[in-house]
Scaffold this active site. Structure first.
Site, PDB file in Angstrom:
ATOM      1  N   GLU A 218       1.307  -2.991  10.511  1.00 27.73           N
ATOM      2  CA  GLU A 218       1.154  -2.934   9.062  1.00 27.73           C
ATOM      3  C   GLU A 218       2.267  -2.104   8.426  1.00 27.73           C
ATOM      4  OE1 GLU A 218      -2.312  -1.001   7.386  1.00 27.73           O
ATOM      5  OE2 GLU A 218      -1.918  -1.907   5.444  1.00 27.73           O
ATOM      6  N   GLU A 219       2.787  -1.152   9.159  1.00 33.40           N
ATOM      7  CA  GLU A 219       3.764  -0.223   8.580  1.00 33.40           C
ATOM      8  C   GLU A 219       5.206  -0.668   8.764  1.00 33.40           C
ATOM      9  OE1 GLU A 219       2.388   1.802   6.675  1.00 33.40           O
ATOM     10  OE2 GLU A 219       0.375   1.516   7.467  1.00 33.40           O
TER      11      GLU A 219
ATOM     12  N   ASP B 237       0.845  -1.199   0.000  1.00 36.80           N
ATOM     13  CA  ASP B 237       0.000   0.000   0.000  1.00 36.80           C
ATOM     14  C   ASP B 237       0.876   1.243   0.000  1.00 36.80           C
ATOM     15  OD1 ASP B 237      -2.189  -1.691   0.325  1.00 36.80           O
ATOM     16  OD2 ASP B 237      -2.114  -1.547   2.510  1.00 36.80           O
TER      17      ASP B 237
ATOM     18  N   LEU C 104      -3.177   3.003  11.513  1.00 36.71           N
ATOM     19  CA  LEU C 104      -4.169   3.904  10.878  1.00 36.71           C
ATOM     20  C   LEU C 104      -4.817   3.167   9.714  1.00 36.71           C
ATOM     21  CD1 LEU C 104      -5.137   6.777  11.510  1.00 36.71           C
ATOM     22  CD2 LEU C 104      -3.883   7.515   9.500  1.00 36.71           C
ATOM     23  N   ASP C 105      -5.865   2.444  10.040  1.00 38.84           N
ATOM     24  CA  ASP C 105      -6.560   1.677   9.013  1.00 38.84           C
ATOM     25  C   ASP C 105      -7.540   2.581   8.258  1.00 38.84           C
ATOM     26  OD1 ASP C 105      -7.145  -0.959   7.857  1.00 38.84           O
ATOM     27  OD2 ASP C 105      -9.155  -0.496   8.569  1.00 38.84           O
TER      28      ASP C 105
ATOM     29  N   ASP D 119      -2.684  -2.251  13.365  1.00 46.13           N
ATOM     30  CA  ASP D 119      -2.755  -1.413  12.171  1.00 46.13           C
ATOM     31  C   ASP D 119      -2.975  -0.008  12.724  1.00 46.13           C
ATOM     32  OD1 ASP D 119      -3.190  -0.033   9.897  1.00 46.13           O
ATOM     33  OD2 ASP D 119      -4.671  -1.401   9.050  1.00 46.13           O
TER      34      ASP D 119
ATOM     35  N   GLU E 207      -5.696  -6.883  11.520  1.00 44.37           N
ATOM     36  CA  GLU E 207      -7.014  -6.376  11.125  1.00 44.37           C
ATOM     37  C   GLU E 207      -8.093  -7.398  11.519  1.00 44.37           C
ATOM     38  OE1 GLU E 207      -6.433  -3.383   7.403  1.00 44.37           O
ATOM     39  OE2 GLU E 207      -6.098  -5.471   6.879  1.00 44.37           O
TER      40      GLU E 207
ATOM     41  N   ASP F  50      -0.022   7.627   8.033  1.00 46.99           N
ATOM     42  CA  ASP F  50       0.314   6.238   8.378  1.00 46.99           C
ATOM     43  C   ASP F  50       1.621   6.212   9.152  1.00 46.99           C
ATOM     44  OD1 ASP F  50      -1.712   4.584   7.179  1.00 46.99           O
ATOM     45  OD2 ASP F  50      -0.839   4.952   5.200  1.00 46.99           O
TER      46      ASP F  50
END
Ligand code: AFP
Length: 333
Positions: free
Chosen positions: A93-94, A64, A116-117, A114, A278, A70
């Protein structure tokens, strides 16, 4: 809210005081996550004013394009939990790999997040969220990916999310009940506004990116046909609601009933959403509120992660709708 005002801190103290509460060791960690959420709520709200909208120029490990928010959200969450000394490692996620934070004995937890989803919504002033799942360490010594990180969601001792919408809402479970707190910006406290949330057993909304409809499993397409047929006796047709921010779509399903799904399609052969940070945390929240979460064929909380950024198909929300979806997936064409 009328009646006794219960802040998150007070609630965590009360829960920790219950002899057998699995939340006993969690208050400082939950307090740190709530602190990060307050910072993030402000960062998200002020992003257009502070020049924080738009892309960072990097792509994260799952492919992404990273938004500037993020990156700052990831730093905010990591700094907050690192300061507690309670977290051995974070899967985010990052971050490409897990980040080790502490090898001290009191670092008893693994955090999957996550930060900042739904960040594609930041530039249009839409709702976004933070998702977190907390696991106990599997053993002592250095963090071992196989034992400590590649877990089943059922092993989480707490999980939750924060939704940055018109208001900031933190929803969490530590196993016994699901609780929702709204940020009172006057006092800068999270206040209990949703006590022991129950997910309605059925609803009248479905949430999905129908742009991929033609590539879905035939059973899912038949399920959509069924939901959109007129039959007032069973509440059909269902209404479509899709924010494109998992936390916001899930929050609606949790509070009002209905369901969200993101199945496999041509571009996402295992679905788009990530298991550890998530699907599994939200599955724990929804199940503890009486709802269901599955891949369409298997309960999410029973899926053991094979890699930290693994994706899985997801259907989540009201028990009856999730069952209906699973039934359509099982039927012969
Ligand atoms: P972003 O964080 O890249 O916006 O992705 C959000 C998300 O993971 C989840 O929050 C949404 O429900 C889903 O992806 C939306 O995906 P589509 O844009 O393919 O509908």
């Amino acid at each position: 809210m009328k009646g006794r005002r219960i802040t998150l801190e007070r609630h965590l103290r009360d829960e920790a005081g219950r002899a057998r509460s699995p939340a006993a060791g969690l208050p400082p960690l939950m307090t740190a996550l709530a602190g990060a959420a307050k910072t993030l709520a402000r960062q998200v709200r002020r992003a257009a004013l502070s020049g924080s909208l738009g892309y960072s120029g990097d792509v994260n490990v799952t492919g992404d394009s990273q938004k500037k928010l993020d990156v700052t959200a990831n730093e905010t969450v990591l700094d907050a939990v690192a300061s507690t000394g309670l977290v051995a490692a974070v899967v985010s996620e990052e971050l490409k790999g897990a980040k080790a934070l502490s090898d001290r004995e009191e670092a008893r937890y693994i955090l999957c997040t996550d930060p900042l989803d739904g960040s594609s919504n930041t530039d249009i002033n839409g709702s976004v969220g933070t998702i977190f799942g907390i696991y106990p360490r599997a053993g002592g010594g250095p963090v071992d990916e196989g034992h400590d990180l590649l877990r089943r969601g059922s092993e989480q001792i707490a999980a939750g999310y924060v939704m940055y919408g018109p208001g900031t809402v933190l929803v969490y479970t530590a196993g016994d009940g699901v609780f929702g707190f709204t940020l009172d910006e006057d006092s800068d406290e999270f206040v209990l506004t949703h006590d022991r949330i129950r997910c309605p057993s059925r609803g009248h909304y479905y949430s999905a990116n129908l742009g991929h409809l033609k590539e879905w499993h035939p059973g899912i397409r038949r399920c959509i046909e069924h939901l959109t047929e007129r039959d007032p006796a069973t509440g059909r047709p269902y209404s479509l609601r899709y924010v494109g921010s998992l936390v916001a779509d899930l929050h609606r399903s949790l509070i009002e009933g209905g369901f969200y799904f993101y199945p496999a399609d041509g571009g996402h052969t295992n679905g788009k959403l990530r298991l550890l940070y998530e699907c599994a945390p939200l599955a724990l929240v929804v199940e503890k509120a009486g709802g269901r979460a599955s891949t369409g064929t298997q309960r999410i909380l029973e899926v053991r992660a094979e890699s930290i950024h693994q994706r899985v198909p997801l259907v989540i929300g009201s028990a009856l709708e999730v069952e209906l979806y699973e039934t359509f997936m099982r039927r012969e064409p």
